[in-house]
Design an enzyme around this catalytic site. Structure first.
Site, mmCIF file in Angstrom:
data_model
loop_
_atom_site.group_PDB
_atom_site.id
_atom_site.type_symbol
_atom_site.label_atom_id
_atom_site.label_comp_id
_atom_site.label_asym_id
_atom_site.label_seq_id
_atom_site.Cartn_x
_atom_site.Cartn_y
_atom_site.Cartn_z
ATOM 1 N N HIS A 127 0.873 -1.179 0.000
ATOM 2 C CA HIS A 127 0.000 0.000 0.000
ATOM 3 C C HIS A 127 0.909 1.228 0.000
ATOM 4 O O HIS A 127 2.010 1.185 0.553
ATOM 5 C CB HIS A 127 -0.838 -0.049 1.280
ATOM 6 C CG HIS A 127 -1.936 0.958 1.367
ATOM 7 N ND1 HIS A 127 -1.704 2.274 1.665
ATOM 8 C CD2 HIS A 127 -3.281 0.838 1.230
ATOM 9 C CE1 HIS A 127 -2.852 2.929 1.704
ATOM 10 N NE2 HIS A 127 -3.828 2.075 1.441
ATOM 11 N N ASP A 204 3.359 -4.258 7.972
ATOM 12 C CA ASP A 204 2.116 -3.522 7.799
ATOM 13 C C ASP A 204 0.981 -4.525 8.022
ATOM 14 O O ASP A 204 0.727 -5.388 7.176
ATOM 15 C CB ASP A 204 2.072 -2.933 6.384
ATOM 16 C CG ASP A 204 0.735 -2.279 6.059
ATOM 17 O OD1 ASP A 204 -0.214 -2.427 6.858
ATOM 18 O OD2 ASP A 204 0.641 -1.638 4.997
ATOM 19 N N GLN A 207 -4.214 -5.141 7.170
ATOM 20 C CA GLN A 207 -5.203 -6.106 6.679
ATOM 21 C C GLN A 207 -5.097 -7.463 7.357
ATOM 22 O O GLN A 207 -5.855 -8.368 7.023
ATOM 23 C CB GLN A 207 -5.059 -6.290 5.152
ATOM 24 C CG GLN A 207 -5.285 -5.034 4.342
ATOM 25 C CD GLN A 207 -6.729 -4.553 4.359
ATOM 26 O OE1 GLN A 207 -7.651 -5.260 4.791
ATOM 27 N NE2 GLN A 207 -6.945 -3.332 3.910
ATOM 28 N N LYS A 230 -10.328 -0.585 10.649
ATOM 29 C CA LYS A 230 -10.525 -1.772 9.804
ATOM 30 C C LYS A 230 -10.882 -2.996 10.638
ATOM 31 O O LYS A 230 -11.056 -4.088 10.105
ATOM 32 C CB LYS A 230 -9.254 -2.056 8.995
ATOM 33 C CG LYS A 230 -8.939 -0.969 7.959
ATOM 34 C CD LYS A 230 -7.715 -1.342 7.171
ATOM 35 C CE LYS A 230 -7.135 -0.164 6.409
ATOM 36 N NZ LYS A 230 -7.910 0.197 5.223
ATOM 37 N N CYS A 369 -4.620 2.420 -3.745
ATOM 38 C CA CYS A 369 -3.352 2.930 -3.185
ATOM 39 C C CYS A 369 -2.207 1.946 -3.401
ATOM 40 O O CYS A 369 -1.357 1.765 -2.513
ATOM 41 C CB CYS A 369 -3.484 3.252 -1.695
ATOM 42 S SG CYS A 369 -4.716 4.477 -1.345
#
Ligand code: PLP
Length: 415
Positions: A127, A204, A207, A230, A369
């Site tokens: 991302h 990261d 997700q 999220k 993104c």
């Protein structure tokens, strides 16, 4: 994780999310949780309760409601530490979102540790949040950005890792789960390989934290970043986990109130962790709300949520594959989590999303993104349907019907 519902009782879960119970026509079919999830009553109630009954600034008031706000805020930190198995609560730094967590590391650790000639290794599926901060750091320091390529199947080219990791590599920044392809990356083995050449690792987890049980000690990463919004939490609250020794030696990122010990005219000394990295009034309600979201996810059980999402994903792959002229990007469902990304021949993804919206189906269309990933697949945009604990198989059917309708309308219109 002692789930109240196991196997997942989706109707009961849907009852917890007021947005899904609205009497609207057409009803909302929300397939965009990878962008932001919906919020259960438990989180909404906690936000409302804070503003209605104990709204006050934290860490400084010598009065009851401020003390309660401070207590609840710090309780949320402990809940989040347990959620990702952080050894200590002070290793949890509250930020605004994943983006700010990554920028904190790039500016604080990165400025202090990178020099011209050093290398930062990222991947083509990142991302922009886990890409642009490293470009900026490379520009500031003269370090070089290198990339792990993505295979046509949508997996990382891990055979290249041995060649890419050298004594020049100072940092590996990689996503746990791709927000476009859903690919789950083997972050534990990537971290071990990076550590073998002395590089630090930031994951990261925007997700992954919402969908998979995560354990920062098992991964052994140096930093781990994710967003509350999220994972059933409010917007405006993100998390950075860091290893204690690194956080302790890192200089502050933002200066201001709350992060200092003493201030003189020419210089200051800084507060201990975690306050050193939490300058200014934080997102108090949102942090407490994220604590409630973690309670909620723990009660339902990520170990129950994950198989349910896999069922949705398998079904979506199977149904969507039946559509003539569809290209599905990314690996087989067993290698991924949460999202199915596709294009229909001769139709722009934005037009697909527009037609689906007419029937209440909310998906995302665009570059997500991830422009370098789009370039890898030779497209400028894709459509993405993403799932969470409250989605049901019938909603996949609605997506399927909507895609057939889009083809009928748009291809006929174009002749
Ligand atoms: N990383 C990944 C993989 C994401 O999917 C996202 C958001 O979609 C981000 C980072 C950025 O998250 P935020 O906008 O909450 O900072």
């Amino acid at each position: 994780m002692n789930g109240a519902f196991r196997p997942l009782d989706v109707e009961a879960i849907r009852g917890d999310f007021p947005i899904l119970k609205q009497e609207i026509n057409p009803p909302l079919i929300y397939l965009d949780s990878a962008a932001s999830s919906q919020k259960p009553n438990r989180v909404i109630d906690v936000l409302s309760d804070y503003y209605r009954t104990y709204n006050a600034n934290i860490h400084r008031g010598i009065y009851r409601i401020s003390e309660k706000a401070t207590e609840q805020y710090e309780e949320a930190r402990k809940k989040i530490a347990r959620f990702i198995n952080s050894p200590r609560a002070c290793q949890i730094i509250f930020t605004r979102n994943t983006t700010e967590s990554i920028n904190l590391v790039a500016n604080s650790w990165g400025n202090a540790n990178l020099r011209a000639g050093d290398e930062i290794l990222i991947s083509v599926m990142e991302h922009h949040s886990n890409l642009v901060p490293w470009q900026l750091l490379a520009q500031r320091t003269g370090a070089k950005l290198r990339y792990i390529e993505v295979t046509d199947e949508g997996l990382l080219h891990l055979e290249e890792l041995d060649r890419l990791l050298t004594e020049r590599t100072k940092l590996v920044a990689v996503t746990h789960v791709s927000n476009v392809l859903g690919t789950v990356n083997p972050v534990q083995s990537i971290t071990a390989a990076a550590h073998a050449v002395g590089a630090k690792v930031i994951i990261d987890a925007a997700q992954s934290a919402p969908h998979l049980p995560v354990d920062v000690q098992a991964i052994d990463c140096d930093f781990f970043a994710f967003s509350g919004h999220k994972m059933c939490g409010p917007t405006g609250i993100g998390v950075l986990f860091g290893k204690l020794d690194l956080l302790e030696e890192m200089p502050p990122f933002l200066g201001g109130g709350s992060m200092i010990r003493t201030v003189q005219r020419e210089h200051s000394t800084y507060a201990d962790l975690p306050q050193k990295f939490e300058a200014g009034t934080p997102s108090i309600a949102q942090t407490i709300g994220l604590g409630a979201a973690v309670d909620y996810l723990n009660d339902v059980g990520l170990d129950a949520i994950h198989p349910h999402e896999q069922e949705l994903l398998e079904y979506a792959h199977q149904k969507l594959s039946e559509i003539e002229g569809i290209t599905i990007y990314g690996p087989k469902p067993r290698h991924k989590v949460g999202a199915v990304t596709f294009n229909l021949d001769r139709i722009h993804a934005h037009d697909v999303a527009g037609i689906l919206d007419q029937d209440g189906v909310a998906i995302r269309a665009g570059h997500h993104c991830t422009q370098p990933l789009m370039q890898k697949f030779g497209v400028i945009a894709t459509a993405r349907a993403s799932f969470y604990l409250y989605n049901k198989l019938e909603e996949v059917d609605s997506l399927y019907e909507g895609l057939l309708k889009a083809q009928k309308i748009l291809i006929r219109r174009r002749g």
